[in-house]
Design a protein around this motif. Structure first.
Motif, PDB file in Angstrom:
ATOM      1  N   VAL A  14       0.856  -1.181   0.000  1.00 53.61           N
ATOM      2  CA  VAL A  14       0.000   0.000   0.000  1.00 53.61           C
ATOM      3  C   VAL A  14       0.895   1.234   0.000  1.00 53.61           C
ATOM      4  CG1 VAL A  14      -2.008  -1.042   1.130  1.00 53.61           C
ATOM      5  CG2 VAL A  14      -0.166  -0.115   2.514  1.00 53.61           C
ATOM      6  N   GLU A  15       0.290   2.402  -0.186  1.00 55.96           N
ATOM      7  CA  GLU A  15       1.028   3.662  -0.214  1.00 55.96           C
ATOM      8  C   GLU A  15       0.404   4.662   0.740  1.00 55.96           C
ATOM      9  OE1 GLU A  15       0.803   4.989  -4.224  1.00 55.96           O
ATOM     10  OE2 GLU A  15       2.060   3.379  -5.001  1.00 55.96           O
ATOM     11  N   GLU A  16       1.218   5.618   1.204  1.00 58.55           N
ATOM     12  CA  GLU A  16       0.699   6.686   2.049  1.00 58.55           C
ATOM     13  C   GLU A  16      -0.351   7.465   1.265  1.00 58.55           C
ATOM     14  OE1 GLU A  16       3.900   9.046   3.604  1.00 58.55           O
ATOM     15  OE2 GLU A  16       4.734   7.356   4.703  1.00 58.55           O
ATOM     16  N   GLY A  17      -1.422   7.852   1.945  1.00 59.92           N
ATOM     17  CA  GLY A  17      -2.514   8.581   1.315  1.00 59.92           C
ATOM     18  C   GLY A  17      -3.594   7.690   0.725  1.00 59.92           C
ATOM     19  N   GLN A  18      -3.347   6.405   0.634  1.00 57.41           N
ATOM     20  CA  GLN A  18      -4.307   5.464   0.056  1.00 57.41           C
ATOM     21  C   GLN A  18      -5.448   5.199   1.026  1.00 57.41           C
ATOM     22  OE1 GLN A  18      -2.438   1.894  -1.422  1.00 57.41           O
ATOM     23  NE2 GLN A  18      -4.358   0.750  -1.394  1.00 57.41           N
ATOM     24  N   GLU A  19      -6.661   5.121   0.503  1.00 64.53           N
ATOM     25  CA  GLU A  19      -7.806   4.737   1.319  1.00 64.53           C
ATOM     26  C   GLU A  19      -7.869   3.220   1.382  1.00 64.53           C
ATOM     27  OE1 GLU A  19     -11.540   6.564   0.722  1.00 64.53           O
ATOM     28  OE2 GLU A  19     -10.671   8.557   0.577  1.00 64.53           O
ATOM     29  N   VAL A  20      -8.177   2.693   2.567  1.00 64.98           N
ATOM     30  CA  VAL A  20      -8.207   1.248   2.767  1.00 64.98           C
ATOM     31  C   VAL A  20      -9.501   0.832   3.454  1.00 64.98           C
ATOM     32  CG1 VAL A  20      -5.707   0.945   2.842  1.00 64.98           C
ATOM     33  CG2 VAL A  20      -6.929   1.484   4.943  1.00 64.98           C
ATOM     34  N   VAL A  21      -9.854  -0.436   3.261  1.00 64.91           N
ATOM     35  CA  VAL A  21     -11.023  -1.035   3.907  1.00 64.91           C
ATOM     36  C   VAL A  21     -10.520  -1.851   5.093  1.00 64.91           C
ATOM     37  CG1 VAL A  21     -12.920  -2.679   3.611  1.00 64.91           C
ATOM     38  CG2 VAL A  21     -12.297  -1.118   1.749  1.00 64.91           C
ATOM     39  N   SER A  26     -13.686 -11.162  15.306  1.00 64.00           N
ATOM     40  CA  SER A  26     -13.970 -11.209  16.740  1.00 64.00           C
ATOM     41  C   SER A  26     -13.972 -12.640  17.245  1.00 64.00           C
ATOM     42  CB  SER A  26     -15.318 -10.566  17.041  1.00 64.00           C
ATOM     43  OG  SER A  26     -16.353 -11.281  16.425  1.00 64.00           O
ATOM     44  N   ALA A  27     -13.735 -12.737  18.511  1.00 63.52           N
ATOM     45  CA  ALA A  27     -13.795 -14.031  19.196  1.00 63.52           C
ATOM     46  C   ALA A  27     -14.880 -13.929  20.256  1.00 63.52           C
ATOM     47  CB  ALA A  27     -12.448 -14.341  19.838  1.00 63.52           C
ATOM     48  N   VAL A  28     -15.288 -15.029  20.792  1.00 61.22           N
ATOM     49  CA  VAL A  28     -16.334 -15.026  21.813  1.00 61.22           C
ATOM     50  C   VAL A  28     -15.846 -14.451  23.135  1.00 61.22           C
ATOM     51  CG1 VAL A  28     -17.668 -16.900  20.817  1.00 61.22           C
ATOM     52  CG2 VAL A  28     -15.805 -17.425  22.374  1.00 61.22           C
ATOM     53  N   THR A  29     -14.559 -14.176  23.238  1.00 61.04           N
ATOM     54  CA  THR A  29     -13.982 -13.657  24.486  1.00 61.04           C
ATOM     55  C   THR A  29     -14.127 -12.150  24.629  1.00 61.04           C
ATOM     56  OG1 THR A  29     -11.827 -13.396  23.455  1.00 61.04           O
ATOM     57  CG2 THR A  29     -12.267 -15.496  24.544  1.00 61.04           C
ATOM     58  N   GLY A  30     -14.731 -11.480  23.654  1.00 59.31           N
ATOM     59  CA  GLY A  30     -14.862 -10.032  23.722  1.00 59.31           C
ATOM     60  C   GLY A  30     -13.606  -9.312  23.270  1.00 59.31           C
ATOM     61  N   GLN A  31     -12.773 -10.012  22.515  1.00 54.67           N
ATOM     62  CA  GLN A  31     -11.569  -9.410  21.970  1.00 54.67           C
ATOM     63  C   GLN A  31     -11.690  -9.335  20.450  1.00 54.67           C
ATOM     64  OE1 GLN A  31      -8.498 -11.972  23.448  1.00 54.67           O
ATOM     65  NE2 GLN A  31      -8.348 -10.852  25.371  1.00 54.67           N
ATOM     66  N   TYR A  32     -11.164  -8.261  19.870  1.00 57.20           N
ATOM     67  CA  TYR A  32     -11.310  -8.025  18.444  1.00 57.20           C
ATOM     68  C   TYR A  32      -9.959  -7.724  17.816  1.00 57.20           C
ATOM     69  CZ  TYR A  32     -16.150  -7.489  19.823  1.00 57.20           C
ATOM     70  OH  TYR A  32     -17.388  -7.705  20.338  1.00 57.20           O
ATOM     71  N   THR A  33      -9.773  -8.159  16.583  1.00 60.20           N
ATOM     72  CA  THR A  33      -8.621  -7.776  15.778  1.00 60.20           C
ATOM     73  C   THR A  33      -9.152  -7.256  14.448  1.00 60.20           C
ATOM     74  OG1 THR A  33      -8.356  -9.999  14.856  1.00 60.20           O
ATOM     75  CG2 THR A  33      -7.041  -9.459  16.811  1.00 60.20           C
ATOM     76  N   TYR A  34      -8.321  -6.514  13.753  1.00 55.63           N
ATOM     77  CA  TYR A  34      -8.738  -5.876  12.510  1.00 55.63           C
ATOM     78  C   TYR A  34      -7.715  -6.117  11.417  1.00 55.63           C
ATOM     79  CZ  TYR A  34     -12.056  -3.742  15.591  1.00 55.63           C
ATOM     80  OH  TYR A  34     -13.060  -3.575  16.499  1.00 55.63           O
ATOM     81  N   LEU A  35      -8.209  -6.227  10.192  1.00 52.11           N
ATOM     82  CA  LEU A  35      -7.354  -6.420   9.019  1.00 52.11           C
ATOM     83  C   LEU A  35      -7.528  -5.250   8.071  1.00 52.11           C
ATOM     84  CD1 LEU A  35      -7.950 -10.136   8.004  1.00 52.11           C
ATOM     85  CD2 LEU A  35      -5.883  -9.171   8.988  1.00 52.11           C
ATOM     86  N   VAL A  36      -6.418  -4.787   7.508  1.00 48.23           N
ATOM     87  CA  VAL A  36      -6.473  -3.881   6.367  1.00 48.23           C
ATOM     88  C   VAL A  36      -6.549  -4.799   5.164  1.00 48.23           C
ATOM     89  CG1 VAL A  36      -5.217  -2.171   5.026  1.00 48.23           C
ATOM     90  CG2 VAL A  36      -5.180  -2.049   7.521  1.00 48.23           C
ATOM     91  N   GLU A  37      -7.636  -4.736   4.448  1.00 48.48           N
ATOM     92  CA  GLU A  37      -7.901  -5.653   3.340  1.00 48.48           C
ATOM     93  C   GLU A  37      -7.193  -5.234   2.064  1.00 48.48           C
ATOM     94  OE1 GLU A  37      -9.150  -8.470   3.642  1.00 48.48           O
ATOM     95  OE2 GLU A  37     -10.339  -8.386   5.437  1.00 48.48           O
ATOM     96  N   PRO A  38      -6.823  -6.181   1.240  1.00 47.40           N
ATOM     97  CA  PRO A  38      -6.991  -7.617   1.358  1.00 47.40           C
ATOM     98  C   PRO A  38      -5.823  -8.261   2.110  1.00 47.40           C
ATOM     99  CG  PRO A  38      -6.215  -7.116  -0.835  1.00 47.40           C
ATOM    100  CD  PRO A  38      -6.343  -5.810  -0.092  1.00 47.40           C
ATOM    101  N   SER A  39      -5.947  -8.399   3.372  1.00 47.79           N
ATOM    102  CA  SER A  39      -4.962  -9.010   4.276  1.00 47.79           C
ATOM    103  C   SER A  39      -3.569  -8.410   4.128  1.00 47.79           C
ATOM    104  CB  SER A  39      -4.909 -10.528   4.075  1.00 47.79           C
ATOM    105  OG  SER A  39      -6.148 -11.094   4.402  1.00 47.79           O
TER     106      SER A  39
END
Length: 77
Positions: A14-21, A26-39
């Protein structure tokens, strides 16, 4: 405005200034992680009260460290 950090293993994806999704994992433990797509990059672990609500962001900076590359992503929150 909120800025979050994501770990990226390889440069040039990716490059600086680029818009990303951003997708939420999530897990059932109430903890979340996030990915900048496509991985492209992954976040650390967030608790429920710290969740990222935005699903789009803009890369403000790409940092190169001894541990790899990090994206600083600006989110509209």
């Amino acid at each position: 405005m909120r800025i979050e950090r994501f770990k990226m293993e390889r440069e040039g994806l990716v490059e600086e200034g680029q818009e990303v999704v951003i997708s939420e994992r999530s897990a059932v433990t109430g903890q979340y992680t996030y990915l900048v797509e496509p991985s492209v990059a992954m976040s650390g672990i967030y608790r429920t009260r710290q969740r990222i609500r935005s699903r789009k962001g803009k890369i403000q900076k790409i940092e190169k460290t001894q541990r790899g590359y990090y994206l600083l992503v600006e989110l509209d929150e």
